[in-house]
Design a protein around this motif. Sequence first.
Motif, short mmCIF file in Angstrom:
data_model
loop_
_atom_site.label_atom_id
_atom_site.label_comp_id
_atom_site.label_asym_id
_atom_site.label_seq_id
_atom_site.Cartn_x
_atom_site.Cartn_y
_atom_site.Cartn_z
N ASP A 139 0.83 -1.21 0.00
CA ASP A 139 0.00 0.00 0.00
C ASP A 139 0.86 1.26 0.00
O ASP A 139 0.57 2.24 -0.70
N SER A 140 1.93 1.22 0.79
CA SER A 140 2.82 2.37 0.90
C SER A 140 3.53 2.66 -0.42
O SER A 140 3.65 3.82 -0.83
N SER A 143 0.95 4.06 -2.85
CA SER A 143 0.56 5.41 -2.45
C SER A 143 1.62 6.44 -2.86
O SER A 143 1.30 7.54 -3.32
N LYS A 146 1.23 7.08 -6.58
CA LYS A 146 -0.15 7.19 -7.03
C LYS A 146 -0.31 8.12 -8.23
O LYS A 146 -1.00 7.79 -9.21
N THR A 155 -5.32 2.97 -11.40
CA THR A 155 -5.85 3.52 -10.15
C THR A 155 -6.01 2.41 -9.12
O THR A 155 -5.90 1.23 -9.44
N VAL A 156 -6.27 2.82 -7.88
CA VAL A 156 -6.42 1.87 -6.78
C VAL A 156 -7.89 1.75 -6.40
O VAL A 156 -8.57 2.76 -6.18
N GLY A 160 -8.02 -1.99 -2.46
CA GLY A 160 -6.57 -1.96 -2.54
C GLY A 160 -5.96 -2.55 -3.79
O GLY A 160 -4.76 -2.41 -4.02
#
Length: 257
Positions: A139-140, A143, A146, A155-156, A160
């Motif tokens: 995730d980090s 992000s 992004k 895109t997310v 997730g």
Amino acid sequence: MNINSSRNALLRSRNLRSARRSRAGKIISSRTSGTQSSSKSSSTKRTTSRTTALMQTRQIVMYEKMEKSANSLQGNVEKMLKLDGMTYTEDETGKKAQENDKNNLIKYIKDFVANYNEVYSNLSDIGGTTNNAHKKTLDSIVSANKADLEALGITVSKTGELTIDEKTLESVDFDKLKKVFAKDGGFADKVSGKMGLIENNASSSLNALDKLYGTTSTYNKFGTSNSYFNGLNNYGSGYFNNSYNYGNYGNNSSWYF
């Protein structure tokens, strides 16, 4: 770290697990011709054991899918990184070569996203401290990149996973695609490094589960086999009696390693 050596070791581990399960499966099959109990209590025990066994099998399947997809993603990234150093002539031959490499990169990106989502989904489903930590790291990384990903049409989702707008992806300039997916230390390279750790963890978990559960696998790197699920309904009481009691591993809290 020698990546090829590490992957060869993981492959040997997979083959060993598959061979061990195959042998155990033959033994189990030879013991499933026992008489079925007609009592209500025996029927209940078989149903409970069957449910537990299916849950155990599902856990193993998820880890094996995770292991396979993490490995495939790393292979994809290796191919993408090779494109960064390519140079092209200004003539028609050079332009065609560049177009071909761009098309290949787009294909690799789509495969990357598919493998990423498979790993991410299984990390979420299995849960546990280690898997959740891996998921947070992914995730980090996503992000932090992004904006660059969105510029490519990636895109997310709320859960997730990554989604692709294929028209946007295919219209993006080749150099912009390479900046995100074909650069040492870039987005794809960082995800690949994390996937190496996830693959190793999945392999270790599978070895531990193999010792606990025995032969319940239905999936491996080389394809699928539904023999366990197809044969489960045909099993007699011999497989699910006290001699083959797995213990209390049906509870979610004991699913992860």
